[in-house]
Design a protein around this motif. Sequence first.
Motif, mmCIF file in Angstrom:
data_model
loop_
_atom_site.group_PDB
_atom_site.id
_atom_site.type_symbol
_atom_site.label_atom_id
_atom_site.label_comp_id
_atom_site.label_asym_id
_atom_site.label_seq_id
_atom_site.Cartn_x
_atom_site.Cartn_y
_atom_site.Cartn_z
ATOM 1 N N LEU A 31 -0.886 -155.002 -11.267
ATOM 2 C CA LEU A 31 -1.229 -155.471 -12.178
ATOM 3 C C LEU A 31 -0.703 -154.884 -13.648
ATOM 4 N N ILE A 32 -0.932 -153.886 -14.134
ATOM 5 C CA ILE A 32 0.033 -153.148 -14.618
ATOM 6 C C ILE A 32 1.032 -151.601 -14.088
ATOM 7 N N GLU A 33 1.901 -151.558 -15.446
ATOM 8 C CA GLU A 33 2.560 -150.236 -15.014
ATOM 9 C C GLU A 33 2.252 -149.459 -15.282
ATOM 10 N N ILE A 34 2.258 -148.250 -15.034
ATOM 11 C CA ILE A 34 2.289 -146.459 -15.211
ATOM 12 C C ILE A 34 3.404 -145.968 -15.146
ATOM 13 N N ILE A 35 3.494 -145.445 -16.033
ATOM 14 C CA ILE A 35 4.566 -144.066 -16.089
ATOM 15 C C ILE A 35 4.443 -142.756 -16.166
ATOM 16 N N THR A 36 5.028 -141.946 -15.525
ATOM 17 C CA THR A 36 3.740 -141.160 -15.515
ATOM 18 C C THR A 36 5.561 -139.662 -16.155
ATOM 19 N N VAL A 37 5.288 -138.885 -16.752
ATOM 20 C CA VAL A 37 6.070 -138.176 -17.471
ATOM 21 C C VAL A 37 5.666 -136.785 -18.239
ATOM 22 N N GLU A 38 5.856 -135.543 -17.270
ATOM 23 C CA GLU A 38 5.483 -134.690 -17.106
ATOM 24 C C GLU A 38 3.577 -134.567 -16.643
ATOM 25 N N GLU A 39 3.740 -134.779 -15.439
ATOM 26 C CA GLU A 39 2.523 -135.298 -14.949
ATOM 27 C C GLU A 39 0.968 -135.490 -15.986
ATOM 28 N N THR A 40 1.761 -136.745 -17.282
ATOM 29 C CA THR A 40 1.036 -137.109 -17.559
ATOM 30 C C THR A 40 1.294 -138.733 -17.705
ATOM 31 N N GLU A 41 0.249 -139.258 -17.838
ATOM 32 C CA GLU A 41 0.185 -140.769 -17.148
ATOM 33 C C GLU A 41 0.012 -142.020 -18.202
ATOM 34 N N TYR A 42 1.138 -142.724 -18.993
ATOM 35 C CA TYR A 42 0.935 -143.175 -19.789
ATOM 36 C C TYR A 42 1.318 -144.616 -19.216
ATOM 37 N N VAL A 43 0.861 -145.878 -20.361
ATOM 38 C CA VAL A 43 1.129 -146.535 -20.203
ATOM 39 C C VAL A 43 2.051 -147.804 -21.489
ATOM 40 N N HIS A 44 2.711 -148.477 -21.338
ATOM 41 C CA HIS A 44 3.920 -148.898 -22.420
ATOM 42 C C HIS A 44 3.165 -149.727 -23.150
ATOM 43 N N CYS A 45 2.603 -149.539 -24.421
ATOM 44 C CA CYS A 45 2.738 -150.310 -25.158
ATOM 45 C C CYS A 45 2.574 -151.855 -25.138
ATOM 46 N N ASP A 46 4.224 -152.262 -24.659
ATOM 47 C CA ASP A 46 4.749 -153.826 -24.738
ATOM 48 C C ASP A 46 2.948 -154.115 -23.272
ATOM 49 N N GLU A 47 1.799 -153.132 -22.375
ATOM 50 C CA GLU A 47 1.900 -153.332 -21.424
ATOM 51 C C GLU A 47 -0.253 -153.875 -22.040
ATOM 52 N N ILE A 48 -0.034 -153.276 -23.432
ATOM 53 C CA ILE A 48 -1.240 -153.251 -23.691
ATOM 54 C C ILE A 48 -2.385 -154.685 -23.277
ATOM 55 N N SER A 49 -0.927 -155.517 -24.099
ATOM 56 C CA SER A 49 -2.461 -156.751 -23.976
ATOM 57 C C SER A 49 -2.072 -157.479 -22.583
ATOM 58 N N GLU A 50 -1.691 -157.111 -21.777
ATOM 59 C CA GLU A 50 -1.931 -157.442 -20.397
ATOM 60 C C GLU A 50 -3.261 -157.509 -20.131
ATOM 61 N N PHE A 51 -3.187 -155.086 -20.346
ATOM 62 C CA PHE A 51 -4.427 -154.432 -20.314
ATOM 63 C C PHE A 51 -5.678 -155.284 -20.554
ATOM 64 N N GLU A 52 -6.034 -155.795 -22.629
ATOM 65 C CA GLU A 52 -6.825 -156.061 -23.027
ATOM 66 C C GLU A 52 -7.193 -157.879 -22.529
ATOM 67 N N ARG A 53 -6.345 -158.618 -21.526
ATOM 68 C CA ARG A 53 -6.924 -159.554 -20.992
ATOM 69 C C ARG A 53 -7.464 -159.183 -20.063
ATOM 70 N N TRP A 55 -9.088 -156.356 -18.821
ATOM 71 C CA TRP A 55 -10.021 -155.570 -19.403
ATOM 72 C C TRP A 55 -11.474 -156.676 -19.671
ATOM 73 N N ARG A 56 -10.926 -157.737 -20.070
ATOM 74 C CA ARG A 56 -11.488 -158.712 -20.594
ATOM 75 C C ARG A 56 -12.755 -159.848 -20.475
ATOM 76 N N LEU A 57 -11.654 -160.084 -18.950
ATOM 77 C CA LEU A 57 -11.463 -161.504 -17.481
ATOM 78 C C LEU A 57 -12.997 -159.852 -16.832
ATOM 79 N N HIS A 58 -12.778 -158.421 -16.832
ATOM 80 C CA HIS A 58 -13.083 -157.895 -16.062
ATOM 81 C C HIS A 58 -15.104 -157.338 -16.414
ATOM 82 N N TYR A 59 -14.858 -156.949 -17.338
ATOM 83 C CA TYR A 59 -15.791 -156.920 -18.081
ATOM 84 C C TYR A 59 -16.513 -158.139 -18.815
ATOM 85 N N ASP A 60 -16.292 -158.849 -19.129
ATOM 86 C CA ASP A 60 -16.892 -159.558 -19.870
ATOM 87 C C ASP A 60 -17.024 -161.494 -19.310
ATOM 88 N N LEU A 61 -16.293 -161.418 -18.396
ATOM 89 C CA LEU A 61 -16.677 -162.382 -17.430
ATOM 90 C C LEU A 61 -17.518 -161.742 -15.642
#
Length: 96
Positions: A31-53, A55-61
């Motif tokens: 559902l989202i893409e995680i990128i690993t750089v030097e053993e640290t996991e990141y989410v691209h800023c373009d994916e944040i809106s998808e994550f927020e959607r 997140w709201r569906l999961h926690y609010d509904l």
Amino acid sequence: MNLEDLIPTDEICARYKVKRTFVSSLYESGLIEIITVEETEYVHCDEISEFERLWRLHYDLDINLEGLEAIQHLLRQVKKLQKQNLELKNRLGLYE
């Protein structure tokens, strides 16, 4: 890929007050893409809106992971059909 465009998953967990397992489960489900750089996991800023959607569906509904996957699939289908509809309208316009 620019490191400035990446947000650490730990920061996302802290900001949205979610457990790391929630972010991991979204990644494992595709559902989202995680990128690993030097053993640290990141989410691209373009994916944040998808994550927020998601997140709201999961926690609010209170929609579980399987429900999120189904919703994601249906939304992709709707976008695909909307694109096809627009293409057909454009083709039809040639004959009018």
